[in-house]
Design an enzyme around this catalytic site. Structure first.
Site, PDB file in Angstrom:
ATOM      1  N   HIS A 148       1.051  -1.186  -0.005  1.00 44.97           N
ATOM      2  CA  HIS A 148      -0.051   0.141   0.026  1.00 44.97           C
ATOM      3  C   HIS A 148       0.996   1.255   0.113  1.00 44.97           C
ATOM      4  CE1 HIS A 148      -2.993   2.843   1.835  1.00 44.97           C
ATOM      5  NE2 HIS A 148      -3.904   2.071   1.619  1.00 44.97           N
ATOM      6  N   ASP A 226       2.881  -4.665   8.070  1.00 47.79           N
ATOM      7  CA  ASP A 226       1.722  -3.797   8.017  1.00 47.79           C
ATOM      8  C   ASP A 226       0.477  -4.947   8.021  1.00 47.79           C
ATOM      9  OD1 ASP A 226      -0.623  -2.645   6.805  1.00 47.79           O
ATOM     10  OD2 ASP A 226       0.425  -1.818   4.890  1.00 47.79           O
ATOM     11  N   GLN A 229      -4.783  -5.244   7.030  1.00 46.51           N
ATOM     12  CA  GLN A 229      -5.780  -6.376   6.618  1.00 46.51           C
ATOM     13  C   GLN A 229      -5.600  -7.284   7.617  1.00 46.51           C
ATOM     14  OE1 GLN A 229      -8.155  -5.701   4.568  1.00 46.51           O
ATOM     15  NE2 GLN A 229      -7.400  -3.614   3.905  1.00 46.51           N
ATOM     16  N   LYS A 252     -10.910  -0.484  10.348  1.00 49.38           N
ATOM     17  CA  LYS A 252     -11.189  -1.565   9.512  1.00 49.38           C
ATOM     18  C   LYS A 252     -11.344  -2.812  10.290  1.00 49.38           C
ATOM     19  CE  LYS A 252      -8.265   0.164   5.679  1.00 49.38           C
ATOM     20  NZ  LYS A 252      -6.936  -0.172   5.014  1.00 49.38           N
TER      21      LYS A 252
HETATM   22  C1  LIG Z   1      -5.949   0.544   4.716  1.00 46.55           C
HETATM   23  C2  LIG Z   1      -4.546   0.151   4.740  1.00 46.55           C
HETATM   24  C3  LIG Z   1      -3.467   0.870   4.953  1.00 46.55           C
HETATM   25  C4  LIG Z   1      -3.499   2.294   5.313  1.00 46.55           C
HETATM   26  O1  LIG Z   1      -4.414   2.357   6.507  1.00 46.55           O
HETATM   27  P1  LIG Z   1      -5.008   3.782   7.019  1.00 46.55           P
HETATM   28  O2  LIG Z   1      -6.088   3.297   8.050  1.00 46.55           O
HETATM   29  O3  LIG Z   1      -5.540   4.572   5.972  1.00 46.55           O
HETATM   30  O4  LIG Z   1      -3.737   4.415   7.757  1.00 46.55           O
HETATM   31  C5  LIG Z   1      -2.088   0.391   5.057  1.00 46.55           C
HETATM   32  N1  LIG Z   1      -1.989  -0.857   4.568  1.00 46.55           N
HETATM   33  C6  LIG Z   1      -3.098  -1.594   4.114  1.00 46.55           C
HETATM   34  C7  LIG Z   1      -2.455  -3.123   3.704  1.00 46.55           C
HETATM   35  C8  LIG Z   1      -4.407  -1.277   4.100  1.00 46.55           C
HETATM   36  O5  LIG Z   1      -5.439  -2.072   3.844  1.00 46.55           O
END
Ligand SMILES: *Cc1c(COP(=O)(O)O)cnc(C)c1O
Length: 432
Positions: A148, A226, A229, A252
């Site tokens: 991302h 990260d 997800q 999320k």
């Molecule tokens: C949504 C997402 C982000 C960014 O998250 P934010 O809530 O916008 O800071 C980074 N990496 C992945 C894989 C995502 O799905």
């Protein structure tokens, strides 16, 4: 008052995560799950909402909404500061949330759980603070092709400041990491940190992070995962993973927006200098010198989003009440149903193919613009994502300018998938 009592029960929830017992009354019924989310019963464009954009943000359960409303309408005082009752209550909610998140990811101590405003802020924090101490001219940062923008740009900025370079582990046609390239990318000792996604927000396959972490550790390279997800679609145990950092967002995972988490191993967080200065992150301040507060407050400058943090804690409490097996099985059913439906559409290309597939599907249909499809589907009440999805390098990798994405969650149903596939076929006819 009642809500605070509820949050005091959160340590019970912690135990629940580790060992959801059979005699506990856990929710394992899709109708019941759906009834807890008021957003799901609305109509959009005159049609019942089918919300398939959970990869961007999830809807919130009643309990989260109620707590946030209660705090905004009364349980409101700045945390860690005053002796008065309202400040004491918000501080308790804030720290209780930290504790429930600590349990949720099995972190060793509360010092390792830092509140931020989200995944993006957590990565920026590490990219700034870690790099200041550990990144020198000629060094490198390892990413993958599936990242991302939030996990590319902060590192690019850090590299520019310190004279370092990005290195990229490629993905194959199916969207899986080309692990055979890993060793050679690490071998010269230049890589100082690897920052990779647990699950890409485009490809929806669980990456072999364990293998990557193990390889990086052989070269003494710390790893940031990260988990924006990953935290939703797998059970995360940071001790077992043994990663140095794990980051994710509240919104999320059924929590409020503007709140997120940085998990970091204490030995690293202690060595890192804070990148933001301000109130609450200090020991003593004089015009000559400032000392910093202990972890985790060292990285929480200024008034944090304490209402968001408490709401996130409540979301974690909500998750503790859903039967884990139900969630896992339900997702398996949704994945199978969706793959079957998508396979029945001519000239459709799915990106991200693996037996470790989660309920997130990005695809294109030959000669049809994804945004045209998304706009027509919206008229049928179906919320989808279209475009680059904050992953332009991955779009370039596949030679496309955008994709269409359906991302499902614990509250989506097989009936919704049926409606989605039928509607998609109708739309494609209209556009052909
Ligand atoms: C949504 C997402 C982000 C960014 O998250 P934010 O809530 O916008 O800071 C980074 N990496 C992945 C894989 C995502 O799905």
């Amino acid at each position: 008052m009642t809500k605070i009592c509820f949050l005091k029960e959160i340590s019970k929830h912690c135990l629940l995560f580790l060992q959801q017992k059979r005699d506990m009354e856990l929710i394992k019924d899709i109708t019941e799950v759906r009834s807890l989310f008021p957003a799901l019963s609305q109509s959009v464009n005159g049609k019942p909402l089918v919300y398939f954009d959970n990869g961007a943000t999830a809807q919130k359960p009643d309990c989260v909404i109620e707590l946030v409303n209660k705090m905004n309408s009364g349980i409101n005082g700045n945390i860690h500061r005053a002796v008065h009752e309202l400040s004491a209550r918000t501080t308790e909610l804030y720290e209780a949330s930290r504790e429930s998140i600590r349990c949720f990811i099995n972190a060793g101590s509360r010092e390792e759980v830092v509140f931020t405003s989200g995944t993006t802020a957590s990565i920026n924090l590490v990219a700034n603070s870690f790099s200041q101490t550990f990144l020198k001219k000629g060094d490198a940062v390892l990413l993958t092709e599936g990242e991302h923008h939030s996990n590319i740009v902060p590192w690019q900025m850090a590299c520019e400041r310190h004279g370092a370079k990005l290195r990229v582990l490629p993905v194959d046609e199916n969207g899986c990491w080309k692990m055979e390239f890993l060793e050679s990318l690490l071998a010269d000792g230049k890589v100082k940190i690897a920052s990779v996604s647990h699950i890409s927000n485009v490809l929806g396959v669980v990456n072999p992070v364990e293998e990557l972490i193990e390889a990086c550790h052989r070269f003494n390279i710390p790893v940031l995962i990260d988990g924006a997800q990953g935290i939703i679609h797998s059970s995360v145990d940071v001790k077992k993973l043994d990663c140095e950092f794990y980051v994710f967002s509240g919104h999320k995972l059924y929590g409020p927006t503007g709140i997120g988490v940085l998990y970091g191993k204490k030995e690293y967080l202690q060595k890192m200098v804070p990148w933001m200065g301000g109130g609450d992150m200090v020991g003593t301040v004089t015009f000559e010198k400032t000392t910093y507060a202990d972890l985790p407050l060292k990285f929480e400058a200024g008034t944090p989003n304490f209402i968001g943090a408490a709401g996130f804690g409540e979301a974690i409490g909500f998750l503790a009440k859903i039967d884990k097996n139900f969630m896992k099985k339900h997702e398996e059913v949704l994945v199978a149903k969706m793959l079957e439906g998508l396979a029945s559409i001519d000239n459709l290309r799915l990106y991200g193919i693996s037996d470790r597939k989660i309920s997130l599907f990005s695809f294109n249909v030959e000669n049809v613009h994804p945004t045209d499809i998304a706009m027509l589907m919206d008229k049928m009440g179906i919320a989808l994502r279209s475009g680059m999805m904050c992953a332009e390098p991955l779009m370039s990798r596949y030679g496309v300018s955008g994709m269409l994405r359906a991302s499902l969650s614990v509250y989506n149903t097989v009936e919704e998938i049926d409606y989605f596939i039928t509607s998609l076929k109708r739309v494609l006819k209209m556009l052909s």
